[in-house]
Design an enzyme around this catalytic site. Structure first.
Site, PDB file in Angstrom:
ATOM      1  N   ALA A  78       5.108  15.462 -17.632  1.00 46.07           N
ATOM      2  CA  ALA A  78       4.893  14.339 -18.538  1.00 46.07           C
ATOM      3  C   ALA A  78       6.038  13.611 -19.271  1.00 46.07           C
ATOM      4  O   ALA A  78       5.887  12.340 -19.225  1.00 46.07           O
ATOM      5  CB  ALA A  78       3.739  14.753 -19.372  1.00 46.07           C
ATOM      6  N   HIS A  81       7.825  10.289 -17.860  1.00 47.23           N
ATOM      7  CA  HIS A  81       7.408   8.885 -18.032  1.00 47.23           C
ATOM      8  C   HIS A  81       7.614   8.576 -19.520  1.00 47.23           C
ATOM      9  O   HIS A  81       7.236   7.399 -19.858  1.00 47.23           O
ATOM     10  CB  HIS A  81       5.953   8.931 -17.744  1.00 47.23           C
ATOM     11  CG  HIS A  81       5.737   9.644 -16.597  1.00 47.23           C
ATOM     12  ND1 HIS A  81       6.403   9.485 -15.312  1.00 47.23           N
ATOM     13  CD2 HIS A  81       5.029  10.621 -16.216  1.00 47.23           C
ATOM     14  CE1 HIS A  81       5.796  10.398 -14.221  1.00 47.23           C
ATOM     15  NE2 HIS A  81       4.977  11.200 -14.781  1.00 47.23           N
ATOM     16  N   ILE A 102       6.313  17.974  -7.966  1.00 46.56           N
ATOM     17  CA  ILE A 102       5.348  18.562  -6.949  1.00 46.56           C
ATOM     18  C   ILE A 102       4.539  17.557  -6.403  1.00 46.56           C
ATOM     19  O   ILE A 102       4.363  17.430  -4.966  1.00 46.56           O
ATOM     20  CB  ILE A 102       4.353  19.584  -7.686  1.00 46.56           C
ATOM     21  CG1 ILE A 102       5.302  20.574  -8.372  1.00 46.56           C
ATOM     22  CG2 ILE A 102       3.488  20.084  -6.823  1.00 46.56           C
ATOM     23  CD1 ILE A 102       4.717  21.570  -9.342  1.00 46.56           C
ATOM     24  N   SER A 103       3.879  16.579  -6.993  1.00 45.06           N
ATOM     25  CA  SER A 103       2.962  15.450  -6.487  1.00 45.06           C
ATOM     26  C   SER A 103       3.754  14.318  -6.233  1.00 45.06           C
ATOM     27  O   SER A 103       4.988  14.280  -6.684  1.00 45.06           O
ATOM     28  CB  SER A 103       1.893  15.212  -7.505  1.00 45.06           C
ATOM     29  OG  SER A 103       2.339  14.713  -8.531  1.00 45.06           O
ATOM     30  N   ARG A 108      -0.022   8.126  -7.233  1.00 42.59           N
ATOM     31  CA  ARG A 108      -0.909   8.117  -8.329  1.00 42.59           C
ATOM     32  C   ARG A 108      -1.105   7.080  -9.248  1.00 42.59           C
ATOM     33  O   ARG A 108      -1.007   5.940  -8.821  1.00 42.59           O
ATOM     34  CB  ARG A 108      -0.403   9.459  -9.123  1.00 42.59           C
ATOM     35  CG  ARG A 108      -0.377  10.508  -8.127  1.00 42.59           C
ATOM     36  CD  ARG A 108       0.028  12.118  -8.644  1.00 42.59           C
ATOM     37  NE  ARG A 108      -0.818  12.298  -9.707  1.00 42.59           N
ATOM     38  CZ  ARG A 108      -0.613  13.486 -10.705  1.00 42.59           C
ATOM     39  NH1 ARG A 108       0.430  14.142 -10.734  1.00 42.59           N
ATOM     40  NH2 ARG A 108      -1.750  14.022 -11.372  1.00 42.59           N
ATOM     41  N   ARG A 112       2.825   6.638 -13.629  1.00 42.16           N
ATOM     42  CA  ARG A 112       3.612   7.660 -13.073  1.00 42.16           C
ATOM     43  C   ARG A 112       4.804   7.369 -12.227  1.00 42.16           C
ATOM     44  O   ARG A 112       5.736   7.953 -11.796  1.00 42.16           O
ATOM     45  CB  ARG A 112       2.810   8.953 -12.499  1.00 42.16           C
ATOM     46  CG  ARG A 112       1.680   9.665 -13.197  1.00 42.16           C
ATOM     47  CD  ARG A 112       1.059  10.686 -12.574  1.00 42.16           C
ATOM     48  NE  ARG A 112      -0.056  10.963 -12.998  1.00 42.16           N
ATOM     49  CZ  ARG A 112      -0.376  11.944 -14.241  1.00 42.16           C
ATOM     50  NH1 ARG A 112       0.876  12.521 -14.513  1.00 42.16           N
ATOM     51  NH2 ARG A 112      -1.422  12.177 -14.878  1.00 42.16           N
TER      52      ARG A 112
HETATM   53  O1  CA2 Z   1       4.042  16.201  -9.882  1.00 41.28           O
HETATM   54  C1  CA2 Z   1       4.705  16.696 -10.914  1.00 41.28           C
HETATM   55  O2  CA2 Z   1       5.518  17.642 -10.563  1.00 41.28           O
HETATM   56  C2  CA2 Z   1       4.413  16.013 -12.211  1.00 41.28           C
HETATM   57  O3  CA2 Z   1       6.039  16.224 -12.850  1.00 41.28           O
HETATM   58  C3  CA2 Z   1       3.516  16.807 -12.866  1.00 41.28           C
HETATM   59  C4  CA2 Z   1       3.365  16.609 -14.225  1.00 41.28           C
HETATM   60  C5  CA2 Z   1       2.795  14.926 -14.122  1.00 41.28           C
HETATM   61  O4  CA2 Z   1       2.853  14.526 -15.557  1.00 41.28           O
HETATM   62  C6  CA2 Z   1       3.631  14.154 -13.630  1.00 41.28           C
HETATM   63  O5  CA2 Z   1       3.548  12.879 -13.590  1.00 41.28           O
HETATM   64  C7  CA2 Z   1       4.222  14.530 -12.257  1.00 41.28           C
HETATM   65  C8  CA2 Z   1       2.013  17.572 -14.724  1.00 41.28           C
HETATM   66  C9  CA2 Z   1       2.384  18.737 -14.673  1.00 41.28           C
HETATM   67  C10 CA2 Z   1       0.808  19.415 -15.166  1.00 41.28           C
HETATM   68  O6  CA2 Z   1       0.804  20.562 -14.516  1.00 41.28           O
HETATM   69  C11 CA2 Z   1      -0.446  21.260 -14.341  1.00 41.28           C
HETATM   70  C12 CA2 Z   1      -0.466  22.432 -13.493  1.00 41.28           C
HETATM   71  C13 CA2 Z   1      -1.563  23.043 -13.257  1.00 41.28           C
HETATM   72  C14 CA2 Z   1      -2.763  22.570 -13.900  1.00 41.28           C
HETATM   73  C15 CA2 Z   1      -2.741  21.493 -14.567  1.00 41.28           C
HETATM   74  C16 CA2 Z   1      -1.445  20.799 -14.974  1.00 41.28           C
END
Ligand code: CA2
Length: 151
Positions: A78, A81, A102-103, A108, A112
């Site tokens: 997070a 951003h 990862i995503s 999204r 993001r």
């Molecule tokens: O896609 C990615 O790697 C992100 O960096 C992941 C962040 C998100 O805020 C970015 O926009 C994109 C969130 C990480 C949260 O990880 C979790 C893993 C398992 C369950 C819940 C959250």
């Protein structure tokens, strides 16, 4: 001399594999870190990992690594951003930097799509799941050994 790669993981990535597998996959952060260490060490690199839910702890880690590491992989999560502080700490380093998500952050919510790191990163890998970390590591090791071949 063995080259040292630092891998930083931002907030909530310690929950990987426990929640939201449809977005972030089934592997845990431990699985990912172990795979990265294994791959780096078989290629003759030293690799350290650090995860924190706290912005200041990530900044401290980057300051402590100053002059000690040859390349940095980061998934700021997070903080991607929001964090000028982590951006500034990364700018202390005159090393290649690869940003991993990862995503696919561009597919999204609109907020993001903006990253405080994309314009200071050597490169960015998004949307390829946990394998993005391994791809980023391969790219980093190639950069650090000046390899231009495609195989
Ligand atoms: O896609 C990615 O790697 C992100 O960096 C992941 C962040 C998100 O805020 C970015 O926009 C994109 C969130 C990480 C949260 O990880 C979790 C893993 C398992 C369950 C819940 C959250």
């Amino acid at each position: 001399m063995q080259k040292h790669i630092l891998v930083l993981h931002g907030p909530n990535l310690n929950m990987l594999g426990k929640r939201e597998p449809q977005i972030y996959g089934k592997l845990s952060l431990k699985d990912i870190d172990a795979a990265l260490k294994e791959r780096a060490s078989s290629a003759g690199f030293l690799l350290s990992t650090f995860q924190s839910n706290h912005e200041g702890a990530l900044v401290d880690c980057l300051q402590e690594a100053f002059g000690q590491v040859h390349g940095i992989l980061i998934n700021p999560a997070a903080f991607t951003h929001t964090s000028v502080a982590i951006r500034d700490a990364l700018l202390l380093h005159d090393t290649p930097l690869i940003e991993v998500h990862i995503s696919n952050i561009h597919k999204r919510e609109a907020f993001r799509s903006h990253s405080y790191f994309s314009d200071i990163a050597t490169g960015q890998i998004v949307g390829l799941g946990a394998r993005g970390y391994l791809l980023a590591l391969d790219a980093m090791m190639a950069i650090l050994t000046d390899k231009e071949d495609l195989m």
